[in-house]
Design an enzyme around this catalytic site. Structure first.
Site, short mmCIF file in Angstrom:
data_model
loop_
_atom_site.label_atom_id
_atom_site.label_comp_id
_atom_site.label_asym_id
_atom_site.label_seq_id
_atom_site.Cartn_x
_atom_site.Cartn_y
_atom_site.Cartn_z
N ASP A 67 54.91 -12.69 -23.53
CA ASP A 67 53.63 -13.12 -24.10
C ASP A 67 53.09 -14.44 -23.97
O ASP A 67 53.79 -15.41 -23.47
CB ASP A 67 53.70 -12.76 -25.52
N ASN A 137 58.60 -10.49 -39.55
CA ASN A 137 57.78 -9.34 -40.17
C ASN A 137 58.19 -8.06 -39.02
O ASN A 137 57.70 -6.91 -39.24
CB ASN A 137 56.53 -9.60 -39.94
N HIS A 139 58.16 -8.23 -35.85
CA HIS A 139 57.36 -8.11 -34.43
C HIS A 139 58.43 -8.27 -33.34
O HIS A 139 59.27 -8.92 -33.67
CB HIS A 139 56.22 -8.89 -34.46
N GLU A 144 52.59 -7.22 -33.83
CA GLU A 144 52.59 -7.47 -35.01
C GLU A 144 52.44 -6.23 -35.85
O GLU A 144 52.20 -5.01 -35.16
CB GLU A 144 51.44 -8.00 -35.43
P1 PGA Z 1 61.78 -17.43 -33.33
O1 PGA Z 1 60.77 -16.27 -32.75
O2 PGA Z 1 63.04 -17.19 -32.20
O3 PGA Z 1 61.11 -18.70 -33.13
O4 PGA Z 1 62.32 -17.15 -34.68
C1 PGA Z 1 61.06 -15.08 -32.65
C2 PGA Z 1 59.63 -13.99 -32.68
O5 PGA Z 1 59.17 -14.31 -33.35
O6 PGA Z 1 59.91 -13.40 -32.00
#
Ligand code: PGA
Length: 245
Positions: A67, A137, A139, A144
């Site tokens: 992404d 959450n 995702h 999302e």
């Molecule tokens: P993070 O993000 O490794 O910074 O916790 C993971 C994600 O949101 O996929």
């Protein structure tokens, strides 16, 4: 799903790096799916070290990132382009033309850009091994929680939860872009193998729901329970809500 629990985040990331190194040994022309976020940084650090020791060669590798924010300049240090450059690309011998991140110029609804990204993945032969983090959450990528799973690469409106979580990378929460372009759940499910790393207590609930909950687009990672080749690497904290085995 194979689940491995380690004492520390460092150990979980080291295991991910082993899996990527093994993939490149087995198939030097691998197509790798890469992720940003804080979680995979130690994994990239280990891969850079293996490369510097002559153990891992990226010269025939192709990469596709999950992404990127919409409407962000590549030079912006908060862009995922810049993140990958800093944390992996400039330290290894990847060919510039073998590196791919999705891109949706401002004003683009993502349709054409998404289709072009999907076509590029297909033309490369599909992704052999995809690295994933997970949001609090549930995702994966920027998919999302929603009423339905997504299919191909698409533009998403970021949830407040994700905007708040990512604000730490920006000067203020107001600077966090509201949209991103992300591979869809269909892209992730099409990868031959998936490695998901989750570390820290803030991920424990998402991991519980991923591993033991029903398949539910409101917990996007829950679909991974039916992927034929998923390895989940956890530290003690991220595994803290899982029933004792
Ligand atoms: P993070 O993000 O490794 O910074 O916790 C993971 C994600 O949101 O996929």
């Amino acid at each position: 799903m194979q689940i491995h629990i380690y004492e520390t985040a460092e150990q979980a990331c080291r295991a991910a790096a082993f899996l990527f190194a093994a993939q490149l040994t087995r198939k030097p022309e691998s197509v790798l799916g890469l992720a940003t976020g804080s979680t995979p940084v130690p994994c990239y650090r280990d891969l850079i070290a293996y490369h510097q020791q002559g153990l891992v060669d990226f010269s025939r590798v192709t990469t596709f990132n999950l992404d990127e924010y919409c409407g962000i300049d590549y030079q912006n240090p908060c862009s995922y382009h810049a993140f990958m450059e800093e944390n992996l690309f400039r330290h290894v011998n990847l060919r510039a033309e073998a590196i791919h991140l999705p891109d949706a110029p401002r004003g683009d609804d993502g349709g054409a850009s998404g289709r072009a990204y999907d076509a590029a993945i297909e033309a490369a032969g599909g992704i052999d091994l995809q690295l994933l983090g997970i949001g609090r959450n549930g995702h994966i990528g920027f998919n999302e929680p929603a009423d339905a799973f997504t299919y191909g690469t698409h533009v998403v409106n970021l949830s407040q939860n994700t905007i708040d979580a990512n604000a730490r990378f920006f000067d203020s929460v107001d600077d966090v872009p509201r949209q991103a372009i992300s591979m869809g759940i269909g892209n992730i499910m099409a990868c031959r193998s998936v490695v998901l790393i989750a570390t820290g207590e803030s991920k424990a609930e998402a991991i519980l729901r991923t591993v033991h909950g029903p398949i539910d687009p409101h917990v996007p990672a829950s679909i991974l329970s039916v992927h034929p080749s998923v390895t989940i690497l956890l530290d003690r904290e991220a595994a803290s809500l899982l029933p004792a085995r």
